[in-house]
Design a protein around this motif. Structure first.
Motif, PDB file in Angstrom:
ATOM      1  N   GLU A 153      55.777 108.469  47.164  1.00  0.00           N
ATOM      2  CA  GLU A 153      55.643 107.177  46.761  1.00  0.00           C
ATOM      3  C   GLU A 153      54.850 106.298  47.848  1.00  0.00           C
ATOM      4  N   ILE A 154      55.211 106.750  49.055  1.00  0.00           N
ATOM      5  CA  ILE A 154      54.717 105.642  50.088  1.00  0.00           C
ATOM      6  C   ILE A 154      53.306 106.002  50.056  1.00  0.00           C
ATOM      7  N   PHE A 155      52.803 107.227  49.749  1.00  0.00           N
ATOM      8  CA  PHE A 155      51.290 107.242  49.794  1.00  0.00           C
ATOM      9  C   PHE A 155      50.592 106.795  48.662  1.00  0.00           C
ATOM     10  N   GLY A 156      51.022 106.183  47.771  1.00  0.00           N
ATOM     11  CA  GLY A 156      50.491 105.547  46.647  1.00  0.00           C
ATOM     12  C   GLY A 156      49.918 106.466  45.618  1.00  0.00           C
ATOM     13  N   LEU A 157      50.509 107.733  45.574  1.00  0.00           N
ATOM     14  CA  LEU A 157      50.068 108.603  44.449  1.00  0.00           C
ATOM     15  C   LEU A 157      50.364 108.077  43.150  1.00  0.00           C
ATOM     16  N   PRO A 158      49.515 108.510  42.091  1.00  0.00           N
ATOM     17  CA  PRO A 158      50.070 108.054  40.687  1.00  0.00           C
ATOM     18  C   PRO A 158      51.112 108.835  40.206  1.00  0.00           C
ATOM     19  N   LYS A 179      44.873 103.126  45.095  1.00  0.00           N
ATOM     20  CA  LYS A 179      45.956 103.573  45.988  1.00  0.00           C
ATOM     21  C   LYS A 179      46.721 102.150  46.551  1.00  0.00           C
ATOM     22  N   ARG A 213      48.614 100.440  43.841  1.00  0.00           N
ATOM     23  CA  ARG A 213      49.851 101.237  43.560  1.00  0.00           C
ATOM     24  C   ARG A 213      51.039 101.246  44.525  1.00  0.00           C
ATOM     25  N   ILE A 214      50.585 101.148  46.047  1.00  0.00           N
ATOM     26  CA  ILE A 214      51.601 100.959  47.002  1.00  0.00           C
ATOM     27  C   ILE A 214      52.083  99.474  46.910  1.00  0.00           C
ATOM     28  N   ARG A 242      54.267  99.413  43.955  1.00  0.00           N
ATOM     29  CA  ARG A 242      55.616 100.022  44.353  1.00  0.00           C
ATOM     30  C   ARG A 242      56.461  99.039  45.183  1.00  0.00           C
TER      31      ARG A 242
END
Lengths: 231, 299
Positions: free
Chosen positions: A107-112, B2, B5-6, B9
């Motif tokens: 998640e920390i890599f911003g993957l979908p 990206k 999304r980060i 999150r």
């Protein structure tokens, strides 16, 4: 090609203790290497330097093309993304489920989301915990917890997996299960370095063994050469 | 994509972890709540004292009594001289007859004594009533006026006014100092509470580092969490301020003990305080988290 190249490395801690000295070591891509030696021989320091928890005082340590000694604190994550690390005490987050603990590393890599799901399910399947995804670590046995930790360490496909006494808290049978998982991962192309006290395991696995003593390589056994004779 | 999304999150995670670490969050939130209530009280108090002081100061008037034989032309001349002085807020002229009438209106006793007086035989003197913009300059203005031709005596409550001014000045400085000191103590307290709560999450930070999260990546969720804690901690103080102050204002009918001490009108006063409270909560929450996490990101 060498994944790890260590030249003349030395590590002296602030309190004056020299843990590593005159250390030269090459580890090729795809190898499975045990690092053994008595307590205080520098095993832990050696692998801590590989993932840049410690910096060498002098000498050169290159991991996956990155010069660890010259890596700035704020850039450490670049190295860590190429490496997976597994510890004796698992280091899982107790408030996250098995699935979430593994997904955490992606998640920390911003993957979908769908990509994360795909990878997590695949890796949980690899370590044999597909049906425990929704459980919390505290509900799992030690061996299962370690497999979650391994899953988390390899989920983003690192070139190198560093294991710091991964079987230290586990019984013999469970330890061998963990070793099977590690061997499987090694076969898929990941280089593995494992520090251990457990000579039983080292004997059974018949891999390359590096014996450290007072911070130096005392002996480097090629695959199958090392046999520990129990007293 | 990206980056979005980060960030999303981070927001989700920080929100989640507020509830996951409920007891720790509660500790931080109650610490923020309690200190902000004290800050709110201090602000309400000091602002009202200030308000009272300015009201009183605004009421202080210089009265210049004119000599009895001053002509209308001379009066106009004095009026323009006074208006040309610095710090003048307003100048009101009251002729002898206006003053007599005012006095007679106020009491029957005055009426019976004063009814036969006219412009030439009245002992009453025409006056200028002058208000100044800056209470500290009242002595200067009064002195200047007393030097003018045709001005008999100048009164402004000498001595008393100076004392009042210096008293209010002191009260003002003390109250501002107290509010600032309180805010600093609040910041310190909240920062430390958050530091303790984050210390217990060292492992989380350690693991984030281990799996390759960059420092910013690690900091953002914690800073956002501090922001949420700050907002949550300021809710109760804000509600208390808004409802409490309105209730107080209504109960005392806008004045404390006497019509002399007027309270500040609730709107927009209470909303300004609310803004200050939430700003302190957010800033201190974020700052606390930031410094606490930073400590764990050094090797």
């Amino acid at each position: 090609m060498d994944l790890i190249r260590i030249r003349n490395a030395k590590k002296t801690y602030k309190n004056g203790v020299t843990a590593i000295q005159d250390l030269d070591l090459d580890i090729k891509k795809g190898e499975f290497v045990f690092v053994i030696g008595s307590t205080g021989c520098g095993k832990s320091t050696l692998i801590k330097m590989l993932y840049r928890e410690e910096k060498p005082t002098s000498g050169k340590i290159i991991v996956g093309g990155i010069n660890v000694g010259k890596l700035r604190n704020s850039k450490v994550y670049k190295l860590r993304r190429k490496i997976g690390v597994v510890f004796q005490d698992f280091k899982l987050l107790p408030k996250l489920t098995v699935y979430e603990n593994v997904a955490f590393a992606l998640e920390i890599f911003g993957l979908p989301k769908y990509e994360i799901h795909e990878k997590v399910v695949k890796v949980l399947d690899l370590v044999g915990l597909k049906n425990k995804a929704k459980q919390y670590p505290t509900h799992l046995s030690g061996g299962e917890q370690q497999r979650v930790a391994i899953a988390r360490a390899i989920v983003n496909g690192p070139k190198l997996l560093i294991c710091d006494e991964p079987t230290g808290n586990l019984d013999e049978v469970t330890s061998m299960e963990i070793m099977k998982v590690l061997e499987e991962i090694n076969k898929l192309g990941t280089t593995i370095i494992m520090v251990t006290h457990d000579t039983e395991i080292v004997n059974k696995m018949k891999k390359r063994v590096i014996l450290l003593d007072t911070g130096r390589v005392l002996k480097d056994f090629a695959e199958g050469e090392y046999v520990h004779e129990s007293n | 994509m990206k980056a979005i999304r980060i960030i999303l999150r981070s927001i989700r995670d920080s929100f989640k972890s507020v509830f996951r670490n409920f007891s720790l969050s509660l500790a931080s939130v109650s610490c923020i709540t309690i200190t902000l209530i004290v800050v709110a009280l201090a602000i309400v108090l000091s602002q009202n004292v200030n308000n009272f002081a300015s009201l009183v100061e605004g009421d202080v008037t210089i009265v210049a009594f004119l000599e009895r034989d001053v002509t209308e032309d001379e009066t106009d001349d004095i009026s323009s001289q006074i208006n040309n002085l610095p710090y003048i807020e307003s100048v009101v002229y009251k002729s002898k007859m206006e003053l007599s009438k005012e006095m007679m209106d106020s009491s029957d006793v005055f009426t019976s004594v004063m009814k036969d007086w006219d412009d030439s035989n009245t002992p009453i003197q025409a006056t200028f009533q002058i208000k100044v913009k800056d209470i500290n300059e009242i002595k200067y203005v009064a002195d200047e006026i007393s030097k003018m031709d045709g001005v008999d005596i100048v009164k402004y409550g000498e001595g008393m006014v100076e004392q009042l001014v210096s008293l209010f000045d002191m009260v003002r400085k003390i109250s501002i100092g107290m509010v600032i000191a309180l805010i600093i103590v609040t910041a310190f307290l909240i920062t430390n509470t958050i530091k303790i709560t984050i210390f217990s999450r060292k492992r989380e930070i350690e693991i984030m580092r281990l799996v390759g999260a960059s420092n910013i990546n690690i900091k953002i969720p914690f800073i956002l969490e501090g922001l949420f804690l700050g907002i949550m901690g300021s809710i109760i103080p804000i509600i208390l301020t808004i409802f409490g102050y309105v209730k107080l204002y209504e109960k005392f009918d806008g004045q404390l003990f006497s019509p002399f001490i007027k309270l500040i009108v609730p709107e927009p006063f209470i909303y300004l305080i609310s803004l200050v409270l939430i700003a302190i909560g957010i800033l201190v929450g974020m700052f606390g988290s930031y410094t606490a996490v930073r400590k764990h990101l050094k090797i």
